[in-house]
Write a protein that holds these residues in place. Structure first.
Motif, short mmCIF file in Angstrom:
data_model
loop_
_atom_site.label_atom_id
_atom_site.label_comp_id
_atom_site.label_asym_id
_atom_site.label_seq_id
_atom_site.Cartn_x
_atom_site.Cartn_y
_atom_site.Cartn_z
N VAL A 11 -128.73 -42.05 32.87
CA VAL A 11 -128.30 -43.22 32.10
C VAL A 11 -127.59 -42.70 30.85
O VAL A 11 -128.22 -42.15 29.95
CB VAL A 11 -129.51 -44.10 31.72
N GLU A 12 -126.26 -42.88 30.78
CA GLU A 12 -125.48 -42.22 29.74
C GLU A 12 -124.70 -43.17 28.84
O GLU A 12 -124.82 -43.13 27.62
CB GLU A 12 -124.50 -41.23 30.38
N THR A 13 -123.90 -44.03 29.44
CA THR A 13 -123.00 -44.87 28.65
C THR A 13 -123.75 -46.02 27.99
O THR A 13 -124.89 -46.34 28.36
CB THR A 13 -121.89 -45.45 29.54
N SER A 66 -126.67 -49.23 47.33
CA SER A 66 -128.05 -48.91 47.68
C SER A 66 -128.98 -50.11 47.77
O SER A 66 -130.20 -49.98 47.65
CB SER A 66 -128.62 -47.90 46.67
N LEU A 67 -128.44 -51.30 47.96
CA LEU A 67 -129.30 -52.47 48.16
C LEU A 67 -130.08 -52.32 49.46
O LEU A 67 -129.61 -51.72 50.43
CB LEU A 67 -128.46 -53.74 48.24
N CYS A 68 -131.28 -52.88 49.51
CA CYS A 68 -132.00 -52.96 50.77
C CYS A 68 -131.48 -54.18 51.53
O CYS A 68 -130.64 -54.94 51.04
CB CYS A 68 -133.50 -53.05 50.54
N ALA A 87 -140.93 -51.50 48.68
CA ALA A 87 -141.60 -51.09 49.92
C ALA A 87 -140.68 -50.31 50.85
O ALA A 87 -141.15 -49.47 51.61
CB ALA A 87 -142.15 -52.31 50.65
N ASP A 88 -139.38 -50.56 50.77
CA ASP A 88 -138.42 -49.84 51.60
C ASP A 88 -137.97 -48.54 50.94
O ASP A 88 -137.06 -47.87 51.41
CB ASP A 88 -137.19 -50.72 51.91
N VAL A 89 -138.61 -48.20 49.83
CA VAL A 89 -138.38 -46.95 49.08
C VAL A 89 -136.91 -46.78 48.73
O VAL A 89 -136.33 -45.70 48.90
CB VAL A 89 -138.91 -45.71 49.86
N MET A 90 -136.29 -47.84 48.24
CA MET A 90 -134.92 -47.75 47.77
C MET A 90 -134.89 -47.13 46.37
O MET A 90 -135.90 -47.15 45.65
CB MET A 90 -134.27 -49.14 47.73
N GLU A 91 -133.76 -46.60 45.99
CA GLU A 91 -133.63 -46.01 44.65
C GLU A 91 -133.72 -47.12 43.60
O GLU A 91 -132.99 -48.11 43.66
CB GLU A 91 -132.29 -45.28 44.51
N LEU A 92 -134.62 -46.95 42.63
CA LEU A 92 -134.80 -47.96 41.58
C LEU A 92 -133.85 -47.68 40.42
O LEU A 92 -134.26 -47.39 39.30
CB LEU A 92 -136.24 -48.01 41.12
N VAL A 93 -132.58 -47.77 40.73
CA VAL A 93 -131.52 -47.59 39.75
C VAL A 93 -130.55 -48.76 39.88
O VAL A 93 -130.58 -49.51 40.86
CB VAL A 93 -130.76 -46.25 39.98
N ALA A 110 -135.88 -42.22 42.40
CA ALA A 110 -134.71 -42.03 41.52
C ALA A 110 -134.95 -42.55 40.11
O ALA A 110 -134.10 -42.39 39.24
CB ALA A 110 -133.45 -42.67 42.12
N ASN A 111 -136.07 -43.20 39.88
CA ASN A 111 -136.50 -43.53 38.51
C ASN A 111 -138.00 -43.22 38.43
O ASN A 111 -138.83 -44.08 38.14
CB ASN A 111 -136.23 -44.99 38.16
#
Length: 595
Positions: free
Chosen positions: A37-39, A202-204, A240-246, A490-491
């Protein structure tokens, strides 16, 4: 004890300026930078992002076309058959679509595959049954991108076919170039399509369904009155689908959790009660490790009918009974997983291929519904890409569920052997397939011949956010870290390191003596309780191997000893009988040289 690579993040930024501008601790500012997280826009979205930060769903390829087809079907009172799947993402995307379409005045029914008899996704039986029931529209969710035969059949029957999915688009390689293959549907909504302009990929499946319904409601000039419920569904499915929490996933999960914490949904409240959780307690952890597995258990051991019945319950007593059934199914699933994992470990330990880089494990008579969970357990234990095979319903066929490691793209590697598979789908970190059993060794040899993983890549990488002495921990620091939630892939939860912790006292606690509790002291003289929830037998073996039985025995009695360890940890507040105290939860450990 497997070897690990410990590495400290070295990303730079003006942490003091970020801290001042956003009212956060410098440690919190550092962790955000570590997460990429940069900008200014990214920081504001990360800390405060609401639904306004979501991209316009119209940017998704075919989303307008799909919404138009659904609007017409609703206007013409056509039955829309929703082809769902048997995991959390399939359950909640299907239910979200059904409830949204009904809210808009349409007719919809959910059709799902039988996991054992039919496998993943839409199939000919579903198409024929939907058509026989009068459905003229087939709408898939969390599946369909690779359902060529079933969709061809639906089109021959004159059905309108709309695919919503989030899985990778199948492809063939010709002369080193990927040629993507798409089913002949009327509209395909999947952000993974090469020419899809939607920026967040990266949406489920439930996230895709939510955005499509947002567009449909907007198109029909209607307000989504059940938006809070739909966001709860999306949050559960995403975690639950282990998606990236970003990015957008983080926004959807955070918003959905805020509604879950005071939910009035009868089915969800009933399951929380059965699992011993109050709504205000629910975090991403509870979804990933308690609630989510209960919903998954329905599709794993039976069909998702139980899960849908619970979620559509109107009476709380009925919901409690159904929730109890799901809980019992999950307990059965846990036992099947335990037995299957033990058998798999025994097979690996005596296998001639134990030193290979990609594990293909065939477990005869294993319930195929737990193959993916077992693969995940084996990946953690051996840190290898793992495919667990079980017998399929057809004679001579086997099915596999795979779980991968960060440096191995399982979908791409398996795609090189597509000619061996009867069914296949997945993404970088997980995949599923069906094939002839006689080809198992061909696949094993081929995958390992192609594998370029190095010995270093086969060691888990532990990324440490900061070296933080125990003396820096405070309730204020812990409260500030909570601003980084929800934690997940991812988070990840922040990880800190402390060298030279002296173990003053050591014990095993818990009903099954499966938790290590220690009193530890840092070099600065700060004493604090520490807990370890990992494999306690391995931990004690490590202590005895490194420091000797006499030192371990002394620590168990609270006597002087020379145990001196390095740990990674997360700080937390322990509340017991009205008293609050600081403690750390140890994630990793190692020997620290006394020299």
């Amino acid at each position: 004890m497997k070897k690990e690579r410990w590495r400290l993040y070295a990303k730079k930024a003006d942490f003091a300026a970020i801290s001042k501008a956003y009212g956060i601790n410098q440690v919190t500012a550092r962790i955000m930078r570590n997460r990429g997280v940069e900008t200014k826009e990214e920081i504001e979205s990360y800390l405060k992002g609401d639904l306004d930060y979501l991209s316009d769903p119209a940017l998704m390829k075919d989303a307008d076309k799909a919404a138009s087809l659904l609007e017409a079907a609703i206007a013409n009172n056509e039955l829309i058959a929703i082809s769902s799947d048997f995991d959390n993402d399939g359950i909640f995307s299907g239910l979200l679509l059904k409830e949204a379409i009904i809210e808009l005045g349409g007719r919809a029914a959910i059709f799902t595959p039988n996991r054992v008899m039919e496998g993943y996704g839409v199939n000919s039986r579903i198409v024929e049954e939907a058509n026989a029931n009068g459905a003229s529209v087939l709408l898939t969710c969390d599946n369909g991108i690779a359902a060529f035969e079933a969709i061809d059949e639906a089109k021959k029957l004159g059905m309108t076919v709309i695919v919503t999915d989030h899985h990778e688009v199948p492809f063939e390689e010709h002369d080193g170039k990927k040629i993507y293959l798409l089913p002949k549907a009327d509209a395909i909504v999947d952000p993974k399509q090469e020419d899809c302009a939607y920026p967040f990929k990266s949406l489920c499946g439930t996230g895709v369904a939510y955005q499509l319904m947002t567009l449909l409601f907007r198109r029909m000039k209607r307000t989504m009155s059940r938006q809070e419920i739909f966001l709860q569904y999306t949050a559960i499915a995403t975690v639950a689908d282990v998606m990236e929490l970003v990015g957008e996933n983080r926004i959807l999960v955070r918003k959905g959790l805020s509604y879950l914490n005071h939910t009035n949904h009868i089915g969800l409240r009933a399951l929380m009660e059965v699992c011993g959780i109050s709504p205000e307690q629910v975090r991403a952890y509870h979804i990933g490790f308690i609630l989510g597995p209960c919903f998954n258990a329905a599709g794993r051991l039976d069909t998702i009918v139980h899960a849908l019945a619970l979620l559509e319950s109107k009476e709380y007593d009925q919901a409690l009974a159904l929730a109890g059934e799901l809980w019992a199914m999950n307990e059965e699933r846990k036992e099947l997983t335990r037995v299957g994992t033990e058998r798999a470990v025994e097979l690996i330990e005596h296998a001639t291929w134990k030193d290979e880089h990609v594990y293909l494990v065939y477990i005869k008579d294993c319930h195929e519904s737990v193959a993916g969970i077992i693969a995940g357990r084996l990946r953690e234990r051996y840190y290898r890409p793992v495919l667990v095979f079980t017998d399929a319903s057809e004679e001579g066929q086997i099915k596999a569920s795979g779980r991968s490691i960060d440096d191995y793209d399982m979908f791409t590697e398996l795609s090189a052997f597509r000619n061996l598979f009867l069914r296949f789908g997945g993404h970088k970190m997980a995949a599923g397939l069906t094939m002839e059993k006689k080809n198992l060794e061909i696949l094993r040899d081929g995958l390992n011949a192609r594998c370029t993983l190095t010995q270093t890549q086969l060691m888990p990488l532990v990324m440490i956010d900061a070296a933080m002495p125990l003396g820096y921990i405070s309730e204020e620091v812990i409260a500030d870290l909570e601003k980084l939630e929800p934690f997940g892939r991812a988070n990840e939860k922040p990880l800190f390191a402390q060298q030279h912790l002296s173990v003053l006292r050591l014990s095993r606690i818990g009903k099954n003596r499966n938790v290590v509790k220690m009193s530890v002291m840092g070099p600065e003289g700060i004493i604090m309780d520490a807990l370890y929830f990992g494999d306690t037998d391995v931990f004690f073996d490590f202590l005895e191997d490194e420091y000797g039985r006499d030192n371990v025995a002394a620590a168990l009695r609270g006597m002087r000893n020379t145990i001196d360890i390095g740990v990674t940890y997360y700080p937390q507040i322990n509340e017991f009988q009205g008293k609050r105290s600081l403690q750390i939860v140890i994630q990793n450990y190692c020997r620290v040289s006394l020299n």
